[in-house]
Design an enzyme around this catalytic site. Structure first.
Site, short mmCIF file in Angstrom:
data_model
loop_
_atom_site.label_atom_id
_atom_site.label_comp_id
_atom_site.label_asym_id
_atom_site.label_seq_id
_atom_site.Cartn_x
_atom_site.Cartn_y
_atom_site.Cartn_z
CE LYS A 71 -3.67 -2.33 -0.43
NZ LYS A 71 -4.39 -3.19 0.48
C1 PLP Z 1 -5.48 -4.29 0.75
C2 PLP Z 1 -6.97 -4.10 0.74
C3 PLP Z 1 -7.76 -4.36 1.86
C4 PLP Z 1 -7.27 -5.10 3.06
O1 PLP Z 1 -6.22 -4.52 3.69
P1 PLP Z 1 -5.43 -5.35 4.82
O2 PLP Z 1 -4.68 -4.27 5.54
O3 PLP Z 1 -4.54 -6.30 4.10
O4 PLP Z 1 -6.43 -6.02 5.67
C5 PLP Z 1 -9.10 -4.02 1.80
N1 PLP Z 1 -9.64 -3.47 0.71
C6 PLP Z 1 -8.91 -3.24 -0.41
C7 PLP Z 1 -9.58 -2.61 -1.58
C8 PLP Z 1 -7.56 -3.56 -0.43
O5 PLP Z 1 -6.84 -3.36 -1.54
#
Ligand code: PLP
Length: 409
Positions: free
Chosen positions: A197
């Site tokens: 991210k």
């Molecule tokens: C990465 C992601 C999540 C989940 O995030 P985590 O921190 O891994 O739980 C939720 N929604 C979207 C659209 C994502 O890309």
């Protein structure tokens, strides 16, 4: 970059400052949730401009806590996009509530706000009393790739029927809708600090809200339903006494992870500028290439944001759409050809309704959400991260152009 010539799909940008901050935490003697997590929450709330920011160990946890806070229960309907990660819909199932998918906008790939309006009007209008059950209770818009959803329309229809809006802002750090940063307006927003991210703590998340009651509930439920967190309990100024007020969860963020977050957040705008620059380089390079379509660049939300009015893309993802009728190969083969040319890619996402669980539980067919399905067959996410040099970007461009021209129909 020195990764044997292969450009991976994603790499985190961890500098000496992050490493120093983690070492400082390790040496401090307080490694789980404590002063660094508090500092990260404070800094995050300031960055977003919201009253409350609660650090948790994933965005999935944040979404779960948010649905609990607004009171979702069995058989409630939760409206969301099929073009998202598993997390967005699985949390709905934690409550035995029902995910109701709405097809996406073909331009932005976000949930189609007009269709959301139609669906909610239809479902909630059916019972004039507005208390029919089951009926939509929450909308979870996903700011796909970091392009903000049309929140004016979504808030309007939610307001009419008293629905809550929980934003899946996993891609949206930072994104702006009508001049306001995502997370600073609306009910609740959930962010992710997963390794890929825009800023990362390895694993981690944050939930933001201006609502005191929800914030209190989410904080308590994030740590076993206990009414005080560990820092207050064990530190000198705390006490040994605590009360369990509900069967909560174990979702707290460690200070080790928060150390990364504190430093990453300071760099968030710089990292974002680099992502934006890479997106511009790609847009320019692919402009004339008829074998593919480049992602929509804001502002182009119909009916809102006149040109220039502050809709900003976080550029978490750079998703190209192949014009399959102009190619002799499909998306899967295109990805293989890129890999052979040293470029790692990904696909965001395989729409949820075609996965066996959702398909079999709700009887969905691929054509039930035709825009999501047809889009899915064409999409490839290219590498876009601040550690890429201009040379790396050029290599990705060369690989894409080479595959597109070699397999031109
Ligand atoms: C990465 C992601 C999540 C989940 O995030 P985590 O921190 O891994 O739980 C939720 N929604 C979207 C659209 C994502 O890309």
């Amino acid at each position: 970059m020195s990764h044997d010539g292969f450009i991976p799909y994603s790499l985190p940008m961890i500098g000496e400052e992050e490493i120093e901050e983690v070492l400082d935490t390790l040496r401090s003697g307080w490694i789980t949730t404590g002063p660094k997590a508090k500092e990260f929450e404070r800094e995050f709330a300031r960055y977003i401009g919201c009253r409350h920011a609660i650090a948790v160990n994933s965005c999935t946890a944040a979404l779960h806590l948010a649905l609990d806070a607004v009171g979702v229960g069995e058989d409630d309907e939760v409206v969301t996009s099929p073009m998202t990660f598993a997390a967005t819909a699985e949390v709905i199932r934690y409550f035995k509530a029902r995910p109701v998918f709405v097809d996406i906008d073909p331009v932005t790939m976000n949930i189609d706000a007009e269709r959301v309006e139609e669906l909610v009007d239809r479902r909630c209008g059916e019972s004039r009393s507005r208390v029919c059950n089951p009926r939509p209770k929450v909308i979870i818009p996903v700011h796909y790739a970091g392009y903000p959803c049309d929140m004016d329309r979504i808030w309007a229809v939610a307001g009419t029927y008293g629905l809550k809006v929980i934003e899946d802002a996993a891609h949206a750090l930072p994104s702006y809708f009508n001049g306001k940063i995502i997370g600073s307006t609306g009910d609740i927003a959930c962010f992710s600090f997963y390794a890929t991210k825009n800023i990362t703590t390895g694993e981690g998340g944050m939930v933001t809200t201006d609502n005191d009651e929800w914030a209190e509930r989410m904080r308590i439920m994030s740590l076993h339903g206990i009414s005080k967190d560990a820092w207050n309990r064990y530190s000198a100024e705390g006490s040994w006494y605590y009360e369990i007020i509900a069967p909560g969860y174990k979702y707290n963020l460690t200070d080790i992870a928060a150390s990364l977050g504190i430093v990453q957040l300071r760099k968030a705008d710089r990292l974002w500028r680099r992502r934006t620059r890479i997106a511009e380089l790609y847009n320019e390079a692919f402009k004339e290439l008829e074998e593919l379509e480049t992602p929509a660049a804001p502002p182009s939300i119909p009916g809102s944001a006149p040109s220039g009015l502050e809709v900003k893309h976080s550029w978490h993802l750079y998703v190209i759409r192949l014009n399959l009728e102009r190619l002799t190969i499909d998306r899967g083969r295109f990805i293989e050809e890129l890999k052979e040319r040293g470029v790692g890619t990904s696909v965001h996402f395989i729409p949820l309704h075609i996965h066996p669980y959702y398909r079999d539980t709700y009887g969905y067919k691929p054509e039930d959400f035709p825009v999501a399905y047809e889009t899915y067959r064409r999409i490839i996410s290219l590498p876009i991260y601040p550690r890429m040099t201009d040379g790396d970007v050029e290599r990705v461009v060369d690989a894409v152009v080479s595959v597109a021209t070699k397999f031109r129909r």
